[in-house]
Design a protein around this motif. Structure first.
Motif, PDB file in Angstrom:
ATOM      1  N   LYS A 163       0.981  -0.918   0.130  1.00 13.51           N
ATOM      2  CA  LYS A 163      -0.322  -0.348  -0.104  1.00 13.51           C
ATOM      3  C   LYS A 163       0.673   1.131  -0.191  1.00 13.51           C
ATOM      4  O   LYS A 163       0.641   2.326  -0.647  1.00 13.51           O
ATOM      5  CB  LYS A 163      -0.927   0.096   1.386  1.00 13.51           C
ATOM      6  N   GLN A 211      -1.769   9.815   3.157  1.00 10.41           N
ATOM      7  CA  GLN A 211      -2.780   8.332   2.283  1.00 10.41           C
ATOM      8  C   GLN A 211      -2.823   6.739   2.174  1.00 10.41           C
ATOM      9  O   GLN A 211      -4.176   6.671   2.232  1.00 10.41           O
ATOM     10  CB  GLN A 211      -2.386   8.785   1.000  1.00 10.41           C
ATOM     11  N   VAL A 212      -1.876   6.781   3.012  1.00 14.97           N
ATOM     12  CA  VAL A 212      -1.974   5.408   3.150  1.00 14.97           C
ATOM     13  C   VAL A 212      -3.337   5.011   4.673  1.00 14.97           C
ATOM     14  O   VAL A 212      -3.965   3.948   4.275  1.00 14.97           O
ATOM     15  CB  VAL A 212      -0.414   4.447   4.604  1.00 14.97           C
ATOM     16  N   ASP A 214      -5.965   7.360   5.528  1.00 17.65           N
ATOM     17  CA  ASP A 214      -6.987   7.329   4.821  1.00 17.65           C
ATOM     18  C   ASP A 214      -7.814   6.674   4.206  1.00 17.65           C
ATOM     19  O   ASP A 214      -8.348   6.347   3.408  1.00 17.65           O
ATOM     20  CB  ASP A 214      -6.702   8.708   3.392  1.00 17.65           C
ATOM     21  N   LYS A 215      -6.853   5.936   3.506  1.00 19.41           N
ATOM     22  CA  LYS A 215      -7.318   4.004   3.032  1.00 19.41           C
ATOM     23  C   LYS A 215      -8.044   2.855   3.940  1.00 19.41           C
ATOM     24  O   LYS A 215      -8.879   2.135   3.649  1.00 19.41           O
ATOM     25  CB  LYS A 215      -6.621   3.842   2.328  1.00 19.41           C
TER      26      LYS A 215
END
Length: 426
Positions: A163, A211-212, A214-215
């Protein structure tokens, strides 16, 4: 050589300003995408702005007095056995040596990357395609390739690794890294560039971590994976990788509250500062033209150039210069000097025949400039290329020399007043 040193100074001054702006206003913000854009544009702008005439965005032309031109002009005569090696040459040699050393270091890193690539094979884990390396390494990515030694990681770790690295790949983060590696190679002597390169890498990791998470990845699990993975295997400096050195700050930024939208005003405040700083450091086109003019003067054989007899006289060689008559005193009838001077001004010694215009009237092709009394001429304007053709058509393809006669001979007399050089935008 002076122009190279000037460019080096301009680039490094603006890089320092870009870095200080980032440290003082932006580093603690969680707008990592905007920070990335700021650092990228700041680095590129620092490289190209010396070639931009930023000051000319706010004015159409520049008028310089003859004294300003004479500050650049030396009464130049080459001396026998004169020394050609200077401190400037020594400085360039030192800078060149440092650049070569860092280029070799980057080449070694790229060779190491090629070695890892040769000792890997295409593989797939779930939905992720990667290169499975045959020996232990710290996972990293380079452009669209992810390099992992699969056997040293369990499934939860691999999930977090892929990821993380997939975001590096899709975001083209390698472009940022390579750009600042090249900046460092050219500006290795500037300590702010070293700090700026580190700041770029850190910001990319902050952006990726954000961003990781946020996933939907669990924060504590992800942080534990970072701690475990960064201690395993060989690291490659040129790629995007899990970095143990910045891990403490990365965890702090992951736990930091998101910045408010009010703090976006810092970007609007910083942008004009960087632009106008570039305008301040930029040498204007007028000064550049004069420096180029002086270099041309030094290259012209002595027997072709009019003698410089006092401060009121100057020999100019550049298309698009408008000179008052006293700036180039014509010596009528002396070895065809006047005609050769006009030719130097317009064509740099070529045999092309210009079009002569006197007070708006086209003169015949047999016109001889040597027959003109210099006391009757107020100004001479020289045009070439597209500018000349746009004014007078194809007849002016070899250039135009416009002559303007004085309205009142007696009032002017022998005085040398109002001498100036106006550089046109051709």
């Amino acid at each position: 050589m002076e122009s190279v040193l000037t460019y080096v100074l301009q680039v490094n001054l603006l890089l320092a300003i870009v870095f200080f702006g980032y440290v003082l206003l932006l580093r603690k913000l969680t707008f990592y995408k905007l920070n990335r854009v700021y650092l990228l544009i700041g680095g590129v702008y620092a490289l190209v702005y010396p070639f931009l005439d930023i000051t000319n965005w706010f004015r159409s032309n520049e008028v310089l007095s003859i004294d300003a031109v004479l500050e650049y002009v030396e009464y130049y005569l080459p001396e026998q056995g004169a020394a050609v090696f200077s401190v400037g040459h020594l400085l360039l040699i030192v800078l060149g040596i440092g650049t070569i050393v860092l280029l070799l270091k980057l080449s070694i890193q790229l060779l190491s990357l090629m070695r890892i690539h040769r000792h890997s094979k295409p593989s797939r884990w779930k939905d992720y395609f990667f290169r499975n390396v045959m020996f232990p390494i710290v996972p990293f990515s380079f452009f669209n390739k992810i390099y992992v030694h699969q056997e040293q990681h369990d499934s939860p770790e691999l999930q977090d690794i892929f990821k993380h690295e997939d975001i590096h790949v899709k975001g083209l983060h390698t472009v940022d890294i390579l750009l600042f590696e090249m900046l460092l190679i050219g500006c290795w002597y500037n300590p702010f560039v070293w700090l700026m390169r580190r700041a770029v890498r850190q910001n990319l990791e902050f952006l990726t971590d954000q961003q990781v998470l946020d996933k939907g990845v669990d924060r504590q699990t992800y942080q534990y994976s970072l701690l475990t993975v960064t201690k395993q295997g060989t690291a490659v400096g040129i790629g995007n990788q899990f970095n143990f050195k910045t891990l403490k700050r990365r965890i702090m930024m992951m736990n930091k509250r998101r910045s408010s939208k009010m703090e976006l005003s810092k970007y609007a405040f910083l942008l004009p500062i960087v632009i106008f700083a570039g305008a301040t450091f930029t040498v204007s086109k007028a000064e550049g033209k004069i420096e180029e003019l002086v270099e041309h003067i030094k290259d012209i054989p002595v027997d072709v150039v009019l003698p410089i007899v006092n401060k009121d006289t100057i020999i100019a060689q550049a298309g698009g210069l408008e000179l008052n008559a006293d700036a180039v005193p014509f010596l009528v009838g002396t070895e065809d000097t006047t005609k050769r001077t006009a030719n130097i001004l317009l064509h740099n010694g070529s045999s092309a025949k210009p079009l002569y215009i006197l007070d708006g009237n086209i003169l015949p092709g047999s016109f001889d400039l040597n027959t003109v009394d210099p006391n009757t001429i107020e100004s001479i304007s020289v045009f070439k290329g597209k500018d000349a053709i746009s004014r007078y058509g194809d007849w002016a393809k070899d250039g135009v020399i416009e002559l303007k006669s004085k309205a009142d001979k007696e009032a002017v007399g022998g005085e040398r007043a109002g001498v100036g050089v106006k550089i046109r935008n051709c």
